[in-house]
Design a protein around this motif. Structure first.
Motif, short mmCIF file in Angstrom:
data_model
loop_
_atom_site.label_atom_id
_atom_site.label_comp_id
_atom_site.label_asym_id
_atom_site.label_seq_id
_atom_site.Cartn_x
_atom_site.Cartn_y
_atom_site.Cartn_z
N ARG A 35 -4.76 19.33 1.88
CA ARG A 35 -4.16 18.49 0.85
C ARG A 35 -4.31 19.09 -0.56
NH1 ARG A 35 -5.66 12.24 1.24
NH2 ARG A 35 -4.52 12.42 3.17
N GLY A 92 12.28 7.70 -1.80
CA GLY A 92 11.37 6.55 -1.76
C GLY A 92 9.98 6.85 -2.30
N ILE A 93 9.51 8.07 -2.13
CA ILE A 93 8.14 8.37 -2.58
C ILE A 93 8.12 8.90 -4.01
CG2 ILE A 93 6.04 9.71 -2.15
CD1 ILE A 93 6.73 9.72 0.80
N PRO A 96 -2.95 10.64 7.81
CA PRO A 96 -1.61 11.24 7.76
C PRO A 96 -1.01 11.48 9.14
CG PRO A 96 -3.16 12.44 6.37
CD PRO A 96 -3.96 11.44 7.13
N SER A 107 -0.29 6.49 5.27
CA SER A 107 -0.04 7.94 5.22
C SER A 107 -1.12 8.67 4.44
CB SER A 107 1.33 8.22 4.61
OG SER A 107 1.31 7.94 3.23
N ARG A 108 -1.83 7.95 3.59
CA ARG A 108 -2.96 8.57 2.89
C ARG A 108 -4.22 8.48 3.73
NH1 ARG A 108 -1.72 12.00 -0.81
NH2 ARG A 108 -3.38 11.56 -2.30
N GLU A 160 12.59 2.35 -3.74
CA GLU A 160 12.60 1.94 -2.33
C GLU A 160 13.94 1.34 -1.96
OE1 GLU A 160 9.35 -0.57 -1.39
OE2 GLU A 160 7.88 0.85 -2.20
N GLN A 178 3.54 17.30 0.92
CA GLN A 178 4.56 16.52 1.61
C GLN A 178 5.94 16.72 0.99
OE1 GLN A 178 3.85 12.31 1.99
NE2 GLN A 178 1.78 12.61 2.70
N MET A 237 3.89 2.43 5.18
CA MET A 237 2.94 3.51 5.38
C MET A 237 3.06 4.58 4.29
SD MET A 237 2.88 4.15 9.49
CE MET A 237 4.53 4.84 9.54
N TYR A 238 4.30 4.84 3.87
CA TYR A 238 4.52 5.99 2.99
C TYR A 238 4.74 5.62 1.52
CZ TYR A 238 4.51 9.38 6.69
OH TYR A 238 4.11 10.20 7.71
N PHE A 239 5.42 4.51 1.27
CA PHE A 239 5.79 4.21 -0.12
C PHE A 239 4.76 3.31 -0.80
CE2 PHE A 239 10.62 4.58 0.96
CZ PHE A 239 10.39 5.86 1.39
N GLN A 240 4.07 2.50 -0.03
CA GLN A 240 3.10 1.59 -0.62
C GLN A 240 1.73 2.26 -0.67
OE1 GLN A 240 4.12 -1.40 -1.78
NE2 GLN A 240 6.18 -0.92 -1.10
N PHE A 300 12.67 9.81 2.41
CA PHE A 300 11.30 9.93 1.91
C PHE A 300 11.28 10.46 0.48
CE2 PHE A 300 10.37 9.88 6.48
CZ PHE A 300 9.34 8.99 6.49
N ARG A 310 1.28 14.34 -4.16
CA ARG A 310 1.64 14.59 -2.77
C ARG A 310 2.56 15.80 -2.67
NH1 ARG A 310 3.01 8.38 -1.10
NH2 ARG A 310 2.86 9.06 1.04
#
Lengths: 490, 476
Positions: A25, A152-153, B363, B359-360, A160, A112, B425-428, A149, A109
């Motif tokens: 990471r 959204g991320i 993963p 996801s954190r 979202e 990712q 899982m990924y956005f929150q 993704f 991140r």
């Protein structure tokens, strides 16, 4: 030709994705380096592709074909012609540029992010190289996942909402394509998913079937382009996506739609293409004028550029609907040109937003004094986008109008209004942001950095290059487009 | 000896008894019997793979490629269920061993059922399948919801058996036999001589479809599903949602494709309507769920709707696609449930909103869950897409375009709720940082599911060939 160049272009980014996911990471700079490396190799390969491509024939080149799932008639079938080679190059270029740009603005991140970006490249490359329907559909859909993704991320605002809206809209469209593919598969004897064979067999298809299939595929591609009224996902996704992703959305994803029309709908369902020419032309006009009008009303710079895509893709559709060699050449030219220009514009909006944290047009003023280099580059691309002669946007619009006028002698003059409106909103934006008195609030604004200039320079060179001297590109696409027009009009 | 054909079933039955005996005689209850049960399943799988084809008892018992295919589905589901039950049973105050014995017994019933060539064999093995499941559903005796689940399942299971039996009795009344092959020939002879088969046969179809409908959780026979799925221990829910449905599918195909395929005009349309209802109702209600088990319950109702596309096609491609999709569904659905099991062991929660920030925290687990969700939607290159592609192609080949259009529109709806899990899982983000730890058995089970989902999506040839062979058992 034994060197599997297309496979390598598709799967080298995939390899990069795997390697990045194997990192820890904390290894952020390693992830950046790997992403740059594994998006640079396809770019190098795409230059080889350009150099080796023989534009004098409309036949397929760089073909790779292997059995894959024989019991369902699915093959691994890749190849490139004058339609796909420019798109493959554009994909490789914009992906590399996006990766380099993302070094600066992605701080969370990281691993990712670059993994998803490379997966996105896999899907897009695959779409432009696949010639088996099943394979094509797989790549077509793979694109959606990383895009979801990425928006959204790492997006902004209602990210979202925009991410799921993008996914729902495009999945809705592509599932209609799936039904079309299957219906086509069972209609043609012997059953096949080979696009080239299906194109050969197109004259055997019944007229009614062609019209229905054309509509099914139209929904899939129209969502992607996007054509009014399927366009509402676009401003949301483009505005909320991180900069590099907006670049790819506008630069490549939209072209998947027009590419689909030219690769599949037109040659396979010529009856449909001819029958629906006028409605498509009218919708193209709506795209052009409506998109431009909406741009006039925007206060947010990124939103304005997003809507300008709606307008500009309208030119593509107009040229295509005419089914003339010049019109469709204009369409393909516009696909490349819009990719370069709008890609660069999104990058430049990102540059400004990173520093100012606002995209409100009226918040700026007289930036020319403070950041002359940035302002100069921005204005160059704005002029390209509004179709200044000497830049690529002019060539494509001109070709579209010339090609479409004999067919749509009412629509084309109306579409020219769009050009005027485009000039109006870009000039208004330039005036508000770069000219006039300097807004002292931006005293601390810093100039565009070397890395950022590096990302837009290749785009600028190409925009000017094909604007001044378009024949390398037109020669490359000519034979293929003549073949398409021949297939449609017989 | 032709009784060798029964070897896998007999072996698994004896192994189940063995587990009951070990559990009864041993004093120290330290060791987990799960591994003994897993060993039994592995040996049975070898026996199934090496077994011969043939029939016994004048055709009551058919050992063919169809039964072998579905036996593998049952065995794999059982394997994954038991592997994911290791930690659950360790927490049980008592009856740790019987749990595994009961699962094996239920599997014996399923394996007999897949080979049924006779209506009574079919009925008896269906009972053997479900009776252990009544017990298993209410295994958390201290919990109100689990007891409720067991009781509901018992009552509705009883009703469905009664309906099925009534349907069988009508068929028997018409034909005087319970052998499927004889039922078929008698009905054809009668049809050829009188020109029609009469309303009693159609009534028989309807009752049998209703009976199977409960097992398959078809709309409108689905009301028991959400409560039972939520209340039952999660490994059992997973088992119910996959193995129990696969049983229903195998039973339906055996009866309707063996005996009644010629009269398909009388029942195919009904199945088409049921498929449409399942897809629409299942997917729309799933949108509203906040609990992962209830969400997966409604999703499984919808998934059965997709499977029915292949049934409605009533062709060899159709049956093959149904068989193939059952495997696809197995991997993705078991995977999703196993993730839920791992998650609730750690957090004690089944709420989707608690998946925030997974996801954190973990993963790998989050990525696998995302793969399962995307596979259930049918996004390529995952197994779910391959399966749906095959089902859709079977339906389109028979010109059921309207049904496929419903299927794709509901698939778009399903995207929303499946991705809701991914979104969490990924956005929150969540304040909780600790990873979700898993035992070796759970990890292995999860890994099998992920590999399955990827393999069936990218290189499904082996499974497609098996499914094609299984489909060749019937005459179209």
């Amino acid at each position: 030709m034994d060197f599997p160049i297309l496979t390598l272009m598709i799967f080298i980014p995939f390899l990069g994705m795997i390697l990045i996911l194997l990192l820890k990471r904390e290894q952020e700079s390693a992830a950046r380096f790997l992403a740059a490396l594994f998006s640079f190799i396809p770019l190098v390969l795409s230059f080889i592709l350009l150099a080796r491509y023989d534009g004098s024939t409309s036949g397929l080149q760089f073909v790779e074909k292997y059995e894959w799932i024989p019991s369902l008639g699915i093959t691994y079938f890749l190849g490139a012609d004058g339609l796909s080679v420019p798109m493959l190059f554009l994909t490789a270029l914009l992906c590399f540029v996006s990766v380099i740009y993302s070094f600066g603005d992605i701080k969370e991140r990281v691993r990712q992010y670059f993994a998803f970006l490379l997966l996105l490249e896999v899907g897009m490359m695959g779409v432009f190289a696949a010639l088996d329907f099943f394979l094509f559909y797989i790549f077509w859909e793979i694109v959606l996942v990383p895009m979801y993704f990425l928006i959204g991320i790492w997006g902004h605002g209602r990210k979202e909402y925009s991410a799921i809206k993008f996914f729902l809209y495009t999945l809705f469209g592509s599932l209609f394509m799936l039904v079309g593919i299957l219906a086509l598969y069972f209609t043609v004897e012997p059953h096949t998913l080979n696009m080239m064979v299906l194109i050969e067999k197109a004259p055997e298809l019944a007229r009614g079937f062609q019209l229905l299939a054309f509509v099914a595929f139209y929904i899939a591609f129209a969502v992607k382009v996007p054509i009014f009224p399927f366009h509402t996902w676009l401003p949301d996704a483009h505005v909320d996506a991180p900069t590099a992703v907006s670049v790819i959305l506008a630069g490549i994803l939209l072209k998947m739609g027009t590419y689909g029309f030219l690769r599949i709908s037109y040659p396979m369902f010529p009856e449909g293409a001819i029958y629906f020419a006028l409605p498509i032309g009218i919708l193209a006009l709506i795209n052009i004028v409506y998109g431009a009008l909406v741009c006039m009303a925007q206060k947010d710079l990124k939103k304005m550029i997003a809507y300008s895509s709606v307008s500009h893709m309208g030119y593509c559709m107009l040229g295509m609907a005419a089914i003339t060699v010049t019109g469709i050449s204009g369409c393909v030219f516009q696909m490349v040109s819009h990719g370069l220009i709008t890609g660069a514009l999104f990058l430049l909006v990102g540059v400004l937003y990173e520093r100012a944290h606002t995209r409100e047009i009226s918040a700026f003023g007289g930036l020319w004094i403070k950041v002359p280099v940035y302002s100069g580059i921005m204005m160059l691309f704005c002029l390209g986008s509004l179709g200044l002669p000497g830049l690529s946007g002019f060539v494509s619009e001109f070709m579209v109008f010339v090609g479409a006028f004999p067919v749509f002698n009412v629509i084309v003059p109306l579409a020219v209004i769009g050009v005027v409106l485009t000039a109006a909103y870009f000039l208004r934006m330039i005036q508000a942001m770069f000219l006039g008195t300097f807004n002292t609030k931006w005293e601390g604004l810093t100039e565009i950095s070397g890395r950022e200039i590096f990302t837009v320079i290749p785009l600028a060179i190409l925009m000017v290059g094909i604007g001044v001297y378009p024949s390398p590109l037109t020669n490359m696409i000519k034979a293929t487009i003549e073949n398409i027009v021949h297939l449609v009009t017989g | 000896m032709t009784y060798q054909l029964l070897l896998p079933q007999i072996f698994l039955f004896l192994w189940a008894i063995l587990i009951f005996i070990i559990d009864f005689v041993r004093k120290e209850k330290k060791h987990n019997l799960a591994y003994v049960a897993l060993l039994g399943i592995v040996i049975t799988t070898v026996l199934v793979l090496t077994s011969q084809k043939g029939e016994l008892f004048g055709g009551m018992f058919q050992a063919d490629s169809f039964s072998a295919y579905f036996n593998l589905i049952f065995l794999l589901t059982g394997f994954l269920t038991i592997a994911s039950s290791v930690e659950f049973t360790q927490r049980l105050p008592s009856n740790k061993g019987e749990y595994f014995g009961l699962i094996l017994l239920s599997m014996v019933g399923m394996m007999f059922l897949a080979s049924a060539g006779d209506l009574l064999t079919l009925y008896v093995s269906l009972e053997l399948t479900t009776i252990p499941l009544f017990v298993l559903a209410s295994y958390r005796k201290d919990e109100f919801k689990s007891t409720e689940a067991g009781l509901k399942y018992l009552i509705l299971g009883g009703i469905s058996s009664a309906l099925l039996l009534f349907g069988i009795s009508l068929i028997y009344g018409l034909t005087g036999t319970t052998f499927l092959t004889e039922v078929r020939t008698t009905l054809i002879v009668r049809f050829l001589s009188t020109g029609n088969v009469g309303p009693a046969l159609v009534l028989g179809f309807i009752f049998m479809i209703a009976g199977f409908g409960f097992k398959l959780a078809l709309v409108p026979f689905h009301m028991w599903v959400p409560d039972v799925y939520e209340g039952a221990p999660t490994p059992i829910t997973a088992f119910l949602s996959v193995a129990s449905k696969a049983t229903g599918i195998a039973a339906f195909l055996r009866v309707f494709f063996h005996a009644f395929l010629i009269f398909q005009v009388d029942w195919v349309m009904l199945m088409a309507v049921l498929a449409a209802l399942a897809m629409i109702i299942g997917n729309i209600i799933a949108l509203l769920q906040t609990n992962i088990k209830r969400m997966l319950a409604y999703s499984s109702i919808a998934q059965i709707g997709y499977i029915l596309l292949g049934v409605v096609a009533a062709s060899s491609r159709g049956v093959s696609s149904v068989a193939f999709y059952t495997f696809v569904y197995l991997f993705a659905n078991m995977g999703a449930f196993i993730t839920a099991i791992a998650f609730s062991h750690k957090t004690g929660s089944d709420e989707i909103k608690d998946y925030a920030g997974l996801s954190r925290r973990s993963p790998a687990l989050a990525a696998m869950m995302a793969v399962f969700m995307l596979s259930l939607v049918g996004i390529p290159p995952l197994a779910g897409f391959m399966g749906k592609y095959y089902l859709f192609s079977a339906a389109i080949e028979q010109r059921y375009i309207w049904l496929v259009v419903i299927a794709i529109l509901t698939s778009v709806i399903s995207l929303y709720y499946y991705l809701n899990v991914v979104r969490q899982m990924y956005f929150q983000t969540s304040t909780e940082e600790s990873p979700i730890l898993m035992g070796a058995a759970l990890k292995t089970a999860l890994l099998i599911c992920v590999i399955g989902v990827l393999l069936l999506g990218i290189y499904p040839n082996i499974f497609l060939n098996f499914a094609n062979q299984a489909a060749m058992v019937f005459h179209y």
